[in-house]
Design a protein around this motif. Structure first.
Motif, PDB file in Angstrom:
ATOM      1  N   LEU A   1       0.843  -1.199   0.000  1.00  0.00           N
ATOM      2  CA  LEU A   1       0.000   0.000   0.000  1.00  0.00           C
ATOM      3  C   LEU A   1       0.878   1.249   0.000  1.00  0.00           C
ATOM      4  CD1 LEU A   1      -2.920   1.178   0.227  1.00  0.00           C
ATOM      5  CD2 LEU A   1      -2.567   1.169   2.692  1.00  0.00           C
ATOM      6  N   ILE A   2       1.915   1.240   0.804  1.00  0.00           N
ATOM      7  CA  ILE A   2       2.835   2.374   0.867  1.00  0.00           C
ATOM      8  C   ILE A   2       3.587   2.513  -0.453  1.00  0.00           C
ATOM      9  CG2 ILE A   2       4.939   3.234   1.973  1.00  0.00           C
ATOM     10  CD1 ILE A   2       3.823   1.900   4.593  1.00  0.00           C
ATOM     11  N   GLU A   3       4.077   1.397  -0.980  1.00  0.00           N
ATOM     12  CA  GLU A   3       4.833   1.436  -2.236  1.00  0.00           C
ATOM     13  C   GLU A   3       3.995   1.992  -3.386  1.00  0.00           C
ATOM     14  OE1 GLU A   3       6.950  -1.522  -5.489  1.00  0.00           O
ATOM     15  OE2 GLU A   3       6.583  -2.300  -3.481  1.00  0.00           O
ATOM     16  N   PHE A   4       2.717   1.650  -3.398  1.00  0.00           N
ATOM     17  CA  PHE A   4       1.850   2.091  -4.479  1.00  0.00           C
ATOM     18  C   PHE A   4       1.044   3.335  -4.082  1.00  0.00           C
ATOM     19  CE2 PHE A   4       3.168  -2.031  -5.831  1.00  0.00           C
ATOM     20  CZ  PHE A   4       3.337  -1.857  -7.188  1.00  0.00           C
ATOM     21  N   ASN A   5       1.730   4.237  -3.360  1.00  0.00           N
ATOM     22  CA  ASN A   5       1.227   5.579  -3.050  1.00  0.00           C
ATOM     23  C   ASN A   5      -0.123   5.606  -2.355  1.00  0.00           C
ATOM     24  OD1 ASN A   5       3.525   6.730  -4.283  1.00  0.00           O
ATOM     25  ND2 ASN A   5       2.585   6.423  -6.274  1.00  0.00           N
ATOM     26  N   GLY A   6      -0.376   4.625  -1.508  1.00  0.00           N
ATOM     27  CA  GLY A   6      -1.603   4.631  -0.719  1.00  0.00           C
ATOM     28  C   GLY A   6      -2.849   4.283  -1.518  1.00  0.00           C
ATOM     29  N   SER A   7      -2.672   3.663  -2.671  1.00  0.00           N
ATOM     30  CA  SER A   7      -3.823   3.244  -3.488  1.00  0.00           C
ATOM     31  C   SER A   7      -4.265   1.858  -3.036  1.00  0.00           C
ATOM     32  CB  SER A   7      -3.450   3.195  -4.964  1.00  0.00           C
ATOM     33  OG  SER A   7      -3.061   4.460  -5.412  1.00  0.00           O
ATOM     34  N   PRO A   8      -5.317   1.769  -2.230  1.00  0.00           N
ATOM     35  CA  PRO A   8      -5.735   0.447  -1.745  1.00  0.00           C
ATOM     36  C   PRO A   8      -6.408  -0.356  -2.857  1.00  0.00           C
ATOM     37  CG  PRO A   8      -7.279   2.103  -1.017  1.00  0.00           C
ATOM     38  CD  PRO A   8      -6.165   2.834  -1.718  1.00  0.00           C
ATOM     39  N   MET A   9      -6.265  -1.662  -2.767  1.00  0.00           N
ATOM     40  CA  MET A   9      -6.924  -2.531  -3.728  1.00  0.00           C
ATOM     41  C   MET A   9      -8.413  -2.550  -3.410  1.00  0.00           C
ATOM     42  SD  MET A   9      -5.908  -6.336  -4.789  1.00  0.00           S
ATOM     43  CE  MET A   9      -7.124  -7.518  -5.277  1.00  0.00           C
ATOM     44  N   ALA A  10      -9.209  -2.371  -4.439  1.00  0.00           N
ATOM     45  CA  ALA A  10     -10.664  -2.377  -4.264  1.00  0.00           C
ATOM     46  C   ALA A  10     -11.155  -3.818  -4.164  1.00  0.00           C
ATOM     47  CB  ALA A  10     -11.340  -1.686  -5.443  1.00  0.00           C
ATOM     48  N   ASN A  11     -12.120  -4.034  -3.294  1.00  0.00           N
ATOM     49  CA  ASN A  11     -12.729  -5.356  -3.188  1.00  0.00           C
ATOM     50  C   ASN A  11     -13.716  -5.491  -4.343  1.00  0.00           C
ATOM     51  OD1 ASN A  11     -14.037  -7.731  -2.530  1.00  0.00           O
ATOM     52  ND2 ASN A  11     -14.126  -7.260  -0.349  1.00  0.00           N
ATOM     53  N   GLN A  12     -13.454  -6.420  -5.240  1.00  0.00           N
ATOM     54  CA  GLN A  12     -14.303  -6.627  -6.410  1.00  0.00           C
ATOM     55  C   GLN A  12     -15.422  -7.626  -6.133  1.00  0.00           C
ATOM     56  OE1 GLN A  12     -14.076  -4.781  -9.120  1.00  0.00           O
ATOM     57  NE2 GLN A  12     -12.292  -3.716  -8.310  1.00  0.00           N
ATOM     58  N   SER A  13     -15.489  -8.114  -4.897  1.00  0.00           N
ATOM     59  CA  SER A  13     -16.514  -9.076  -4.474  1.00  0.00           C
ATOM     60  C   SER A  13     -16.552 -10.304  -5.379  1.00  0.00           C
ATOM     61  CB  SER A  13     -17.896  -8.403  -4.421  1.00  0.00           C
ATOM     62  OG  SER A  13     -17.882  -7.346  -3.499  1.00  0.00           O
ATOM     63  N   LEU A  14     -15.374 -10.808  -5.690  1.00  0.00           N
ATOM     64  CA  LEU A  14     -15.300 -12.022  -6.500  1.00  0.00           C
ATOM     65  C   LEU A  14     -15.638 -13.238  -5.649  1.00  0.00           C
ATOM     66  CD1 LEU A  14     -11.988 -11.516  -8.545  1.00  0.00           C
ATOM     67  CD2 LEU A  14     -14.322 -11.036  -9.265  1.00  0.00           C
ATOM     68  N   SER A  15     -16.194 -14.240  -6.284  1.00  0.00           N
ATOM     69  CA  SER A  15     -16.422 -15.509  -5.593  1.00  0.00           C
ATOM     70  C   SER A  15     -15.073 -16.215  -5.464  1.00  0.00           C
ATOM     71  CB  SER A  15     -17.388 -16.382  -6.402  1.00  0.00           C
ATOM     72  OG  SER A  15     -16.776 -16.771  -7.622  1.00  0.00           O
ATOM     73  N   GLN A  16     -15.013 -17.215  -4.596  1.00  0.00           N
ATOM     74  CA  GLN A  16     -13.774 -17.981  -4.454  1.00  0.00           C
ATOM     75  C   GLN A  16     -13.427 -18.680  -5.763  1.00  0.00           C
ATOM     76  OE1 GLN A  16     -13.275 -20.501  -1.033  1.00  0.00           O
ATOM     77  NE2 GLN A  16     -13.814 -18.870   0.399  1.00  0.00           N
ATOM     78  N   GLU A  17     -14.432 -19.102  -6.519  1.00  0.00           N
ATOM     79  CA  GLU A  17     -14.186 -19.781  -7.795  1.00  0.00           C
ATOM     80  C   GLU A  17     -13.570 -18.811  -8.802  1.00  0.00           C
ATOM     81  OE1 GLU A  17     -17.243 -19.919  -6.183  1.00  0.00           O
ATOM     82  OE2 GLU A  17     -16.860 -21.907  -5.340  1.00  0.00           O
ATOM     83  N   ASP A  18     -14.095 -17.584  -8.872  1.00  0.00           N
ATOM     84  CA  ASP A  18     -13.530 -16.588  -9.786  1.00  0.00           C
ATOM     85  C   ASP A  18     -12.114 -16.203  -9.356  1.00  0.00           C
ATOM     86  OD1 ASP A  18     -15.716 -16.548 -11.479  1.00  0.00           O
ATOM     87  OD2 ASP A  18     -16.590 -14.710 -10.628  1.00  0.00           O
ATOM     88  N   ALA A  19     -11.908 -16.040  -8.066  1.00  0.00           N
ATOM     89  CA  ALA A  19     -10.575 -15.695  -7.567  1.00  0.00           C
ATOM     90  C   ALA A  19      -9.580 -16.821  -7.879  1.00  0.00           C
ATOM     91  CB  ALA A  19     -10.622 -15.431  -6.063  1.00  0.00           C
ATOM     92  N   ARG A  20     -10.033 -18.050  -7.732  1.00  0.00           N
ATOM     93  CA  ARG A  20      -9.163 -19.200  -8.054  1.00  0.00           C
ATOM     94  C   ARG A  20      -8.852 -19.223  -9.548  1.00  0.00           C
ATOM     95  NH1 ARG A  20      -6.053 -22.078  -9.543  1.00  0.00           N
ATOM     96  NH2 ARG A  20      -5.677 -24.273  -9.108  1.00  0.00           N
ATOM     97  N   ALA A  21      -9.831 -18.853 -10.390  1.00  0.00           N
ATOM     98  CA  ALA A  21      -9.604 -18.794 -11.835  1.00  0.00           C
ATOM     99  C   ALA A  21      -8.590 -17.697 -12.170  1.00  0.00           C
ATOM    100  CB  ALA A  21     -10.918 -18.564 -12.571  1.00  0.00           C
ATOM    101  N   VAL A  22      -8.672 -16.563 -11.495  1.00  0.00           N
ATOM    102  CA  VAL A  22      -7.710 -15.479 -11.704  1.00  0.00           C
ATOM    103  C   VAL A  22      -6.317 -15.955 -11.294  1.00  0.00           C
ATOM    104  CG1 VAL A  22      -7.018 -13.158 -10.962  1.00  0.00           C
ATOM    105  CG2 VAL A  22      -9.410 -13.631 -11.528  1.00  0.00           C
ATOM    106  N   LEU A  23      -6.230 -16.659 -10.194  1.00  0.00           N
ATOM    107  CA  LEU A  23      -4.949 -17.212  -9.751  1.00  0.00           C
ATOM    108  C   LEU A  23      -4.391 -18.171 -10.807  1.00  0.00           C
ATOM    109  CD1 LEU A  23      -2.871 -17.496  -7.407  1.00  0.00           C
ATOM    110  CD2 LEU A  23      -4.205 -19.458  -6.665  1.00  0.00           C
TER     111      LEU A  23
END
Length: 166
Positions: A137-159
Motif C-alpha cells: 500500500l505504501i509502495e503504491f502511493n496509498g492506493s488500496p486494492m478495491a474489493n471486487q466481491s469475486l467468488s472464491q471460484e472466480d478468484a481461483r480462476a484469476v490465480l
C-alpha cells in the motif's frame, strides 16, 4: 543633552558586555573548521521494494488457509480467469508491468497461493493486518486494492490465469 549622552553610553556598554565572548562557546568547541570524520560509513543497504520481496510462507488474512496447486495448469480455468481479470482488474493492474497496482506476472514466485487468494478476496483486512500488504500500500502511493466481491471460484480462476503469465 548630557543626560541623554550618559544613557546612550550606558546602553552601548551594556550591549557590548551582553554580546561579549562567553565561556559557553569556548566549552562547546565551536569552530568553523570541518571536523575530522572518525568513523567509516558502511555501504548503504539496498532496500527491496515490497513488490519485489519474496515471502512464500505468509498466507495472509482471509478465508483461504490452505491451497494446493496442481502441477498442470487448467487451461479452461485460466481462460475464465483471464476474462475475469480483464473485466475486473485492468483498471489498476497490467499483466506484465507496474501500473496503479503491481503486475501479477511472476507473483507466485514471490507470494504463496493463499496470500494471493486472500488479497483478491479480502483486500481491506489484508491492508489492515498483513505487513506485506501494508508495505505494498505504501509502495503504491496509498492506493488500496478495491474489493471486487469475486467468488472464491472466480478468484481461483484469476490465480490460475496468473500461473500462465511467464
Amino acid at each position: 543633552m548630557k543626560n541623554t549622552l550618559n544613557i546612550f553610553t550606558t546602553l552601548c556598554i551594556l550591549l557590548l558586555i551582553s554580546c561579549g565572548g562567553k565561556e559557553e562557546k569556548k566549552k562547546d568547541g565551536f569552530s568553523y573548521e570541518k571536523k575530522a570524520v572518525t568513523e567509516q560509513k558502511s555501504a548503504p543497504t539496498e532496500k527491496v521494494p515490497a513488490s519485489k520481496k519474496i515471502d512464500l510462507s505468509n498466507k495472509g488474512v482471509g478465508p483461504i488457509t490452505s491451497l494446493t496447486l496442481p502441477s498442470e495448469i487448467d487451461e479452461t480455468m485460466a481462460t475464465h480467469g483471464a476474462e475475469v481479470f480483464k473485466k475486473m482488474c485492468t483498471a489498476c493492474h497490467r499483466p506484465d508491468k507496474k501500473f496503479i497496482g503491481p503486475s501479477p506476472k511472476g507473483v507466485l514466485e514471490r507470494r504463496s497461493p493463499e496470500w494471493v487468494m486472500n488479497m483478491i478476496l479480502n483486500p481491506e483486512e489484508m491492508v489492515q493486518k498483513d505487513p506485506l500488504a501494508k508495505a505494498l500500500l505504501i509502495e503504491f502511493n496509498g492506493s488500496p486494492m478495491a474489493n471486487q466481491s469475486l467468488s472464491q471460484e472466480d478468484a481461483r480462476a484469476v490465480l490460475e490465469y496468473f500461473r500462465t503469465l511467464k
